[in-house]
Design a protein around this motif. Sequence first.
Motif, PDB file in Angstrom:
ATOM      1  N   UNK A 100       0.824  -0.983  -0.175  1.00 37.20           N
ATOM      2  CA  UNK A 100       0.033   0.126  -0.053  1.00 37.20           C
ATOM      3  C   UNK A 100       0.878   1.369  -0.002  1.00 37.20           C
ATOM      4  N   UNK A 101       1.758   1.516  -0.966  1.00 38.73           N
ATOM      5  CA  UNK A 101       2.694   2.515  -1.202  1.00 38.73           C
ATOM      6  C   UNK A 101       1.847   3.878  -1.421  1.00 38.73           C
ATOM      7  N   UNK A 102       2.257   5.101  -0.923  1.00 35.89           N
ATOM      8  CA  UNK A 102       1.671   6.355  -1.108  1.00 35.89           C
ATOM      9  C   UNK A 102       1.216   6.603  -2.695  1.00 35.89           C
ATOM     10  N   UNK A 103       0.172   7.040  -2.872  1.00 34.86           N
ATOM     11  CA  UNK A 103      -0.541   6.885  -4.192  1.00 34.86           C
ATOM     12  C   UNK A 103      -0.043   8.133  -5.068  1.00 34.86           C
ATOM     13  N   UNK A 104       0.644   9.118  -4.212  1.00 34.31           N
ATOM     14  CA  UNK A 104       1.408  10.207  -4.995  1.00 34.31           C
ATOM     15  C   UNK A 104       2.765   9.686  -5.701  1.00 34.31           C
ATOM     16  N   UNK A 105       3.319   8.564  -5.313  1.00 42.33           N
ATOM     17  CA  UNK A 105       4.475   8.014  -6.185  1.00 42.33           C
ATOM     18  C   UNK A 105       4.084   7.289  -7.169  1.00 42.33           C
ATOM     19  N   UNK A 106       2.854   6.596  -7.367  1.00 34.80           N
ATOM     20  CA  UNK A 106       2.550   6.096  -8.530  1.00 34.80           C
ATOM     21  C   UNK A 106       3.023   4.825  -8.657  1.00 34.80           C
ATOM     22  N   UNK A 107       3.349   3.997  -7.472  1.00 37.17           N
ATOM     23  CA  UNK A 107       3.853   2.757  -7.511  1.00 37.17           C
ATOM     24  C   UNK A 107       3.098   1.604  -7.558  1.00 37.17           C
ATOM     25  N   UNK A 108       3.224   0.439  -8.571  1.00 36.05           N
ATOM     26  CA  UNK A 108       2.321  -0.627  -8.461  1.00 36.05           C
ATOM     27  C   UNK A 108       2.426  -1.376  -7.158  1.00 36.05           C
ATOM     28  N   UNK A 109       1.351  -1.797  -6.409  1.00 30.58           N
ATOM     29  CA  UNK A 109       1.610  -2.620  -5.115  1.00 30.58           C
ATOM     30  C   UNK A 109       2.340  -3.980  -5.486  1.00 30.58           C
ATOM     31  N   UNK A 110       3.300  -4.280  -4.599  1.00 34.53           N
ATOM     32  CA  UNK A 110       3.795  -5.570  -4.806  1.00 34.53           C
ATOM     33  C   UNK A 110       4.885  -5.569  -5.835  1.00 34.53           C
ATOM     34  N   UNK A 111       5.192  -4.580  -6.381  1.00 34.66           N
ATOM     35  CA  UNK A 111       6.125  -4.414  -7.399  1.00 34.66           C
ATOM     36  C   UNK A 111       7.530  -4.286  -7.185  1.00 34.66           C
ATOM     37  N   UNK A 112       8.818  -4.458  -7.675  1.00 36.47           N
ATOM     38  CA  UNK A 112       9.975  -4.282  -7.390  1.00 36.47           C
ATOM     39  C   UNK A 112      10.289  -2.884  -7.176  1.00 36.47           C
ATOM     40  N   UNK A 113       9.619  -1.947  -7.730  1.00 29.35           N
ATOM     41  CA  UNK A 113       9.836  -0.344  -7.343  1.00 29.35           C
ATOM     42  C   UNK A 113       9.117  -0.060  -5.824  1.00 29.35           C
ATOM     43  N   UNK A 114       8.032  -0.773  -5.599  1.00 26.51           N
ATOM     44  CA  UNK A 114       7.568  -0.834  -4.274  1.00 26.51           C
ATOM     45  C   UNK A 114       8.318  -1.437  -3.258  1.00 26.51           C
ATOM     46  N   UNK A 115       9.042  -2.534  -3.802  1.00 30.41           N
ATOM     47  CA  UNK A 115       9.981  -3.185  -2.554  1.00 30.41           C
ATOM     48  C   UNK A 115      10.912  -2.202  -2.463  1.00 30.41           C
TER      49      UNK A 115
END
Length: 491
Positions: A100-115
């Motif tokens: 559940x990353x901050x919406x402002x960052x536009x990251x896909x939940x569970x993705x490598x970027x979110x990791x």
Amino acid sequence: MLLAAVILSLWQGAAVVAAETAINDWILRNFSPLFAWAGIGFLALLAGIAVSPLGGRIIGGPDAKPILTRWRWFAVTLCTTIATGILFWGAAEPLFHLNDPPAMLGLEPGSDAAATFAMSTMFLHWTLTPYAIYTVAGLAFALVYYNRREPFSLSSLFVPLIGTRAHGRIGTIIDIVCLFALVAGMAASLGAGVLALAGGLEGLGGFSGGPALRWAIAAVIVATFVISAALGLQRGITRLSLLNVWLFFGVLLFVFAMGPWHALPSLGFKAMGNYSATFLPRSLGLDVDGDWHRQWTIFNWANWFAWAPVTALFLGRLAVGYSVRSFILFNLLLPSLFGAAWMIVIAGTTIIIDQNSGGSLYAILTSVGPDPLLYSLFSKLGGGTPVLVLLIAAIFLSYVTAADSNVSAMSSLSTHGISPETPEAPLSVKIVWGGTIGLVATILVASSGIDGIRMMSVLGGFPALFVILGAALSLTVMAVRGRHKAAPAQS
């Protein structure tokens, strides 16, 4: 004050939590920038002091002798400051940021970027900034207590600013508020620890112990940390801290060896780069949603601030005979490095397993909470009963080694005549404080009122913020003056 808070929590629990939540939200909305800039400013101040003439100053004077070796100093400092939080939230918190990353960052939940974001956030919340809060307060107290021979009181932090006017009624009020915040926080932490240990023992033994087991666990924990505090720094607190540090290393070694160790360095390096690049904007909440920043980063800072003033009295006491630079090394840099290593192994393993299992750990976290999550993580790694016993022992000792240090400081703060020559409070005072914490925690566990008392401890971070800001100003004054005139020894 503490008795009234407990009665209110038992009598009007929901209303108390609602009122505290509203106050907490008001504080976070209006003072988030001050919390954020304070943490950044503390790091800058400590960096400046480290390279200034003050950095070479010996705490206690040139003839002062250390009371702890460097290894023992590190062990006691580390165990005093991390408590059980690093165990539970080291596994639980990154799952929230991953899924559940901050919406402002536009990251896909569970993705490598979110990791990468999740691991970077763990570095932000568990390394340099929080330890800067402890270090500023502890260093200021060490200098005024040992070098200026001021009383064992939080009001002594303000003497370089306003002189002996700091002592008196205002100083007593500061001591009371900070004691209240720490007792509330320790009671909430003990309550959570009791529940976690009960769950582990029930899982290990295949039984349901109910309230009797919780009371028994609380009694054993309280008895252990009171005995440790009563034995004093050398015979009690230091020995348990050394044992706890080795248990921490054992947990790290097991998780690293049995987990996805080959993927941890890559995740750690990416996250470290992200942490370095985004440190300033993320600390200030400029690149994340405001609500996320307040409810995660600033909420964390408030909790660290609540514990910092009284804990700093104990940390300052340990430093006699060492230089100011050594104090910064052992209270800021080394614990931060340990925190980073812990997060790379524990948080990194949790993140990778959750990604590879389709969010199975996050499902456990959201359905049953952080305590069972830790046991579930270790179950996935294997090891069976011996590893579960190791984990239960680490949970037990991690609370005891934080509590005995803080009970020692609280007792000294509540006792007349404490000085470098007579550093220990009477046993009766330590028993009163230890028993109070245990009783409050157990009553709240039985009545499901932990949230209320935990919120009180976080609210204590608001006045504590100004106490630590005063300590930072005192450090600045002492650094500018460049020298300290020791007062005559107390009679």
